[in-house]
Design a protein around this motif. Structure first.
Motif, PDB file in Angstrom:
ATOM      1  N   ILE A 134       1.281  -1.584  -0.485  1.00  0.00           N
ATOM      2  CA  ILE A 134      -0.045  -0.028  -0.399  1.00  0.00           C
ATOM      3  C   ILE A 134       1.060   0.815   0.213  1.00  0.00           C
ATOM      4  O   ILE A 134       1.525   1.569   0.863  1.00  0.00           O
ATOM      5  CB  ILE A 134      -0.626   0.146   1.250  1.00  0.00           C
ATOM      6  N   ASP A 135       0.889   2.313  -0.707  1.00  0.00           N
ATOM      7  CA  ASP A 135       1.894   3.442  -1.062  1.00  0.00           C
ATOM      8  C   ASP A 135       0.470   4.913  -1.214  1.00  0.00           C
ATOM      9  O   ASP A 135      -0.726   4.470  -1.954  1.00  0.00           O
ATOM     10  CB  ASP A 135       2.349   3.439  -2.436  1.00  0.00           C
ATOM     11  N   GLY A 136       0.391   5.321  -0.045  1.00  0.00           N
ATOM     12  CA  GLY A 136      -0.293   6.933  -0.263  1.00  0.00           C
ATOM     13  C   GLY A 136       0.278   7.633   0.162  1.00  0.00           C
ATOM     14  O   GLY A 136       1.628   7.800   1.696  1.00  0.00           O
ATOM     15  N   GLU A 137      -0.401   8.835   0.497  1.00  0.00           N
ATOM     16  CA  GLU A 137       0.432   9.838   1.065  1.00  0.00           C
ATOM     17  C   GLU A 137      -1.070  10.009   2.444  1.00  0.00           C
ATOM     18  O   GLU A 137      -2.376  10.178   1.875  1.00  0.00           O
ATOM     19  CB  GLU A 137       0.649  11.165   1.002  1.00  0.00           C
ATOM     20  N   VAL A 138      -1.066  10.491   3.662  1.00  0.00           N
ATOM     21  CA  VAL A 138      -1.600  10.830   4.593  1.00  0.00           C
ATOM     22  C   VAL A 138      -1.833  11.959   5.635  1.00  0.00           C
ATOM     23  O   VAL A 138      -0.086  12.643   5.261  1.00  0.00           O
ATOM     24  CB  VAL A 138      -2.169   9.654   6.106  1.00  0.00           C
ATOM     25  N   ARG A 139      -2.721  12.750   5.826  1.00  0.00           N
ATOM     26  CA  ARG A 139      -2.723  14.068   6.438  1.00  0.00           C
ATOM     27  C   ARG A 139      -3.340  13.802   7.941  1.00  0.00           C
ATOM     28  O   ARG A 139      -4.381  13.421   7.538  1.00  0.00           O
ATOM     29  CB  ARG A 139      -2.710  15.257   5.635  1.00  0.00           C
ATOM     30  N   LEU A 140      -3.461  14.213   8.964  1.00  0.00           N
ATOM     31  CA  LEU A 140      -3.562  14.328  10.053  1.00  0.00           C
ATOM     32  C   LEU A 140      -4.474  16.123   9.800  1.00  0.00           C
ATOM     33  O   LEU A 140      -3.909  16.801   9.764  1.00  0.00           O
ATOM     34  CB  LEU A 140      -3.158  14.383  10.960  1.00  0.00           C
ATOM     35  N   ASP A 141      -5.879  16.425  10.018  1.00  0.00           N
ATOM     36  CA  ASP A 141      -6.455  17.073   9.614  1.00  0.00           C
ATOM     37  C   ASP A 141      -6.686  17.986  11.037  1.00  0.00           C
ATOM     38  O   ASP A 141      -6.921  19.358  11.139  1.00  0.00           O
ATOM     39  CB  ASP A 141      -7.700  17.801   9.270  1.00  0.00           C
ATOM     40  N   THR A 142      -6.620  17.150  12.386  1.00  0.00           N
ATOM     41  CA  THR A 142      -6.214  17.333  13.743  1.00  0.00           C
ATOM     42  C   THR A 142      -5.160  18.310  14.003  1.00  0.00           C
ATOM     43  O   THR A 142      -3.861  17.525  13.827  1.00  0.00           O
ATOM     44  CB  THR A 142      -6.414  16.088  14.567  1.00  0.00           C
ATOM     45  N   PRO A 143      -5.691  19.703  15.035  1.00  0.00           N
ATOM     46  CA  PRO A 143      -4.061  20.391  14.991  1.00  0.00           C
ATOM     47  C   PRO A 143      -3.583  19.430  15.666  1.00  0.00           C
ATOM     48  O   PRO A 143      -3.623  18.859  16.747  1.00  0.00           O
ATOM     49  CB  PRO A 143      -4.666  21.324  15.464  1.00  0.00           C
ATOM     50  N   PRO A 144      -1.688  19.702  15.280  1.00  0.00           N
ATOM     51  CA  PRO A 144      -0.759  19.352  16.412  1.00  0.00           C
ATOM     52  C   PRO A 144      -1.057  19.637  18.000  1.00  0.00           C
ATOM     53  O   PRO A 144      -0.428  18.443  18.944  1.00  0.00           O
ATOM     54  CB  PRO A 144       0.383  19.726  15.740  1.00  0.00           C
ATOM     55  N   SER A 145      -1.967  20.562  18.056  1.00  0.00           N
ATOM     56  CA  SER A 145      -1.609  20.933  19.571  1.00  0.00           C
ATOM     57  C   SER A 145      -3.184  20.217  20.587  1.00  0.00           C
ATOM     58  O   SER A 145      -2.870  20.534  21.732  1.00  0.00           O
ATOM     59  CB  SER A 145      -2.162  22.340  19.890  1.00  0.00           C
ATOM     60  N   VAL A 146      -3.479  19.501  19.866  1.00  0.00           N
ATOM     61  CA  VAL A 146      -3.797  18.045  20.508  1.00  0.00           C
ATOM     62  C   VAL A 146      -3.385  16.766  20.503  1.00  0.00           C
ATOM     63  O   VAL A 146      -2.380  16.188  19.215  1.00  0.00           O
ATOM     64  CB  VAL A 146      -5.874  17.177  19.612  1.00  0.00           C
ATOM     65  N   SER A 147      -2.749  16.349  21.873  1.00  0.00           N
ATOM     66  CA  SER A 147      -2.303  15.289  21.951  1.00  0.00           C
ATOM     67  C   SER A 147      -3.022  14.004  21.393  1.00  0.00           C
ATOM     68  O   SER A 147      -4.252  14.037  21.259  1.00  0.00           O
ATOM     69  CB  SER A 147      -1.971  14.986  22.944  1.00  0.00           C
ATOM     70  N   ASN A 148      -2.376  12.973  21.226  1.00  0.00           N
ATOM     71  CA  ASN A 148      -2.633  11.735  20.800  1.00  0.00           C
ATOM     72  C   ASN A 148      -3.460  11.098  19.115  1.00  0.00           C
ATOM     73  O   ASN A 148      -4.873  10.725  20.082  1.00  0.00           O
ATOM     74  CB  ASN A 148      -3.613  10.627  22.493  1.00  0.00           C
ATOM     75  N   ARG A 149      -3.310  12.443  18.750  1.00  0.00           N
ATOM     76  CA  ARG A 149      -4.086  12.359  17.436  1.00  0.00           C
ATOM     77  C   ARG A 149      -3.332  11.313  16.207  1.00  0.00           C
ATOM     78  O   ARG A 149      -2.247  10.694  16.664  1.00  0.00           O
ATOM     79  CB  ARG A 149      -4.443  13.475  16.461  1.00  0.00           C
ATOM     80  N   ASP A 150      -4.492  10.320  15.945  1.00  0.00           N
ATOM     81  CA  ASP A 150      -3.450   9.675  15.082  1.00  0.00           C
ATOM     82  C   ASP A 150      -4.438   9.232  13.374  1.00  0.00           C
ATOM     83  O   ASP A 150      -5.825   9.753  13.241  1.00  0.00           O
ATOM     84  CB  ASP A 150      -4.268   8.316  15.412  1.00  0.00           C
ATOM     85  N   VAL A 151      -3.872   8.592  13.019  1.00  0.00           N
ATOM     86  CA  VAL A 151      -4.707   8.233  11.407  1.00  0.00           C
ATOM     87  C   VAL A 151      -4.596   6.558  11.112  1.00  0.00           C
ATOM     88  O   VAL A 151      -3.380   6.150  12.177  1.00  0.00           O
ATOM     89  CB  VAL A 151      -4.291   8.596  10.097  1.00  0.00           C
ATOM     90  N   ILE A 152      -5.170   5.574  10.589  1.00  0.00           N
ATOM     91  CA  ILE A 152      -4.887   4.642  10.718  1.00  0.00           C
ATOM     92  C   ILE A 152      -4.703   4.090   8.952  1.00  0.00           C
ATOM     93  O   ILE A 152      -5.506   4.448   8.363  1.00  0.00           O
ATOM     94  CB  ILE A 152      -5.959   3.532  11.322  1.00  0.00           C
TER      95      ILE A 152
END
Length: 685
Positions: A546-564
């Protein structure tokens, strides 16, 4: 009113005080994590083939420390010019073996020769630790050993040097074989030197001749001796005392006779020869436990030393004549203070004046919270070799070493280990045996491997373990998760019809992106990602990339953010997923997991429950990041790469699911995916 004469001076002092940094920001504060970076997980694995098995031996006296209760305390492997290999066992024996039929044969029993004073049952380095054959052994029959003595020897024999209240004696002996070609030693012996060591640790370690010195050169036939600090560096000054041999590498001519005891010679080209008040035997100083050293076969033949640290630092040094490694004023490239054994400190601004030589590669202990700062943290570097052999091209130019205790096999690029430059990156190599990926701990069936390395005359590498008394030969390398994933290709999957979300209303498909626009909520059933979408375009796949590009839209100031990223998906309660997070300190984050009709289970190699730490955080900002996930169905190997890195961020081996679909989502955050490309082998229906 005129200002007093001292007024300008007062103003200057006040201004200087205001300009100075606050106390908390000064550079003399303790350092909590001296080397923040961990060894990088390499995609490369060593293929090991069992070479020899050694008989069980017992220490003398019977040990009380379980770390000494090993199958056989084999300590090194080398080879004579006539092809025979030699292996010393700390419990007293020196073995020879034919590489074509590697059955060990006892060549010399050092323990029996010095009984009842011979001593190997207390302290990790006592016994008959090393053997060095003279480069002219075939002609002169001379070899040299180190061993330890106690008991009556402490009263009846006089050391050349003594520490206060010696616990044991370290002895270097010259043996002369009547017939150098014989498989069992017969001949004479004489004592070369004897040290009184204050404790049962950090005695004599390695002794060796430079294998690349040519006859007639000043280097030919000179014996290098690694002498530890006797455990006294934490309270005394022996490693820095130029009139004493402790905590030094020594260089002698064992055939000479101009030493103080008349049993060896002091080479005239030694860096301190002839200097008043200084031992001419000294080659380099400032060491705690100089455990193993080797010469690089390449240009210059530099000496690389694996040095075991005190508080935190396991280090590799490029050692040259006259060097000072700094112990016990420095540990690695940090200040060590005898009055504070629990911390290391930054180097002072005027450090250059001391002329210390700092490591070219190093890693630290990273003990768990609450670990007593003066107790054993289970780390000790095992020095190795720069590989320049022919059979394993994947290792060429790498310095291969490891950790004695946990058995991790490590490597650095030799060209990156440069004096005065930043530390070379360290990579952790995988291990393959009998066609399967394993670890040295699994291979020996013990959490304490007691790892060592050896080398033959062709420059091929060997791995030794005291835990089982086994030697393996490194016969090749293998790339992790390197399976073929061809056959089916899926791309341009950015339409709503291509996906099956858990909650369709939370998703958007604006074209060229797949967007999780609203955070998911926990659902009944096993603990698993709250919200994800499964790719329905194309067939179910077995081995997949699997190849792709991901982005987290939850701001970095929020702890424990994730994508899967999901793969091997068979149902909502049966699948794998890769958790990409900015947090690597808690179990549910930044790892590889399997959901199998039960709460998610972490399966990646990087998670260390003892230290509550995983792979470096995968996503720490709001930018786009390239991600590649490879799953090999046959072997169960899983590799996760981020941002085009050459080596994987996370790895795992698991065969629970051999096929399934891929997907994208999160637990309770929002994010997006673009440029998805899937390549795999169609699963059998």
């Amino acid at each position: 009113m005129p200002k007093p004469r001292w007024f300008p001076l007062l103003i200057a002092v006040l201004l200087a005080a205001l300009a100075a940094p606050p106390a908390a920001a000064r550079d003399d504060a303790p350092i909590s994590d001296p080397i923040p970076e961990d060894p990088v997980q390499s995609r490369l694995g060593l293929v090991l083939e069992e070479f020899a098995q050694f008989p069980k031996t017992e220490p003398t006296p019977a040990p009380t420390d379980p770390r000494l209760m090993r199958h056989a305390r084999i300590n090194h492997l080398g080879q004579l010019p006539d092809g025979r290999m030699y292996v010393p066992d700390l419990n007293g024996r020196i073995y020879l073996l034919d590489p074509k039929e590697p059955t060990p044969r006892v060549y010399l029993d050092v323990g029996a020769a010095f009984a009842p004073d011979f001593f190997s049952g207390r302290g990790l380095g006592t016994g008959s630790g090393f053997v060095a054959f003279h480069p002219d052994f075939a002609r002169n029959g001379k070899l040299y050993t180190v061993h330890t003595e106690w008991g009556a020897a402490l009263q009846t024999k006089t050391p050349d040097w003594n520490q206060d209240n010696p616990h044991n004696h370290g002895v270097i002996t010259e043996w002369t074989a009547e017939d150098p070609s014989a498989d069992v030693f017969q001949g004479t012996r004489r004592e070369v030197m004897r040290f009184g060591f204050g404790t049962q640790i950090h005695g004599f370690q390695q002794i060796s001749f430079n294998p690349y010195a040519r006859p007639g050169s000043p280097e030919y036939g000179k014996l290098y001796i690694a002498a530890g600090d006797g455990g006294r560096g934490v309270t005394g000054n022996d490693p820095q005392d130029m009139s004493r041999p402790y905590g030094k590498i020594l260089r002698i001519d064992p055939m000479g006779r101009d030493s103080a005891n008349g049993e060896y010679g002091i080479p005239a080209d030694n860096p301190f020869a002839g200097r008043p008040g200084t031992l001419g035997e000294i080659y380099a100083v400032g060491m705690r436990d100089p455990h193993r050293f080797s010469w690089d076969p390449g240009k210059g033949h530099r000496i690389l030393l694996g040095h075991i640290g005190e508080h935190a630092i396991e280090a590799i040094y490029d050692v040259r004549a006259g060097d000072n490694l700094g112990w016990s004023r420095r540990e690695g490239a940090f200040v060590w203070k005898q009055e504070d054994r629990c911390n290391l400190y930054p180097l002072p601004a005027d450090d250059a004046q001391y002329g210390y030589n700092y490591p070219v590669a190093a890693y630290d202990h990273d003990p768990p919270a609450g670990h007593p700062c003066t107790s054993d943290s289970g780390n000790a570097v095992a020095g190795g070799y720069v590989y320049r052999g022919k059979d394993v091209p994947g290792l060429r130019g790498k310095y291969v070493f490891g950790d004695i205790v946990n058995g991790r096999i490590l490597a650095t690029d030799n060209a990156e280990m440069r004096r005065g430059k930043p530390r070379a990156p360290i990579h952790e190599l995988m291990v393959y045996a009998d066609g399967k990926r394993t670890t040295m701990q699994e291979l020996v069936g013990s959490s304490r491997v007691d790892l060592r390395f050896g080398e033959d005359l062709r420059g091929e590498l060997y791995v030794l373990a005291k835990a089982t008394g086994t030697i393996w030969k490194v016969v090749g390398t293998r790339t992790f998760a390197d399976c073929k994933t061809g056959g089916v290709k899926v791309s341009h999957a950015d339409e709503a019809a291509d996906w099956a979300p858990v909650t369709p209303a939370k998703w958007q498909f604006p074209g060229r992106e797949v967007v999780l626009a609203e955070a998911g909520t926990e659902r009944p059933g096993p603990r698993r990602p709250f919200e994800y979408a499964v790719l329905t375009k194309g067939p179910r796949l077995g081995s997949v990339r699997i190849d792709g590009e991901v982005r987290l839209d939850t701001p970095p100031s929020v702890s424990n953010r994730d994508v899967i990223l999901v793969f091997g998906h068979q149902s909502d309660t049966r699948f794998y997923y890769v958790h990409l997070s900015q947090d690597n300190r808690i179990y549910p984050h930044n790892g590889i997991f399997v959901v199998n009709d039960a709460d998610r289970l972490r399966i990646d190699d990087q998670w260390n429950a003892f230290k509550s730490k995983g792979a470096p955080p995968a996503v720490t900002d709001s930018g786009w990041h390239r991600v590649r996930v490879t799953h090999c169905a046959d072997t169960g190997e899983i590799a996760v790469y981020v941002d085009g890195a050459r080596d994987p961020l996370m790895t795992a081996v698991d065969t629970t699911f051999g096929s399934g679909r891929v997907g994208f989502g999160s637990f309770d955050n929002i994010g997006r995916l673009r440029d998805l490309r899937v390549r795999g082998t169609a699963a059998e229906s």
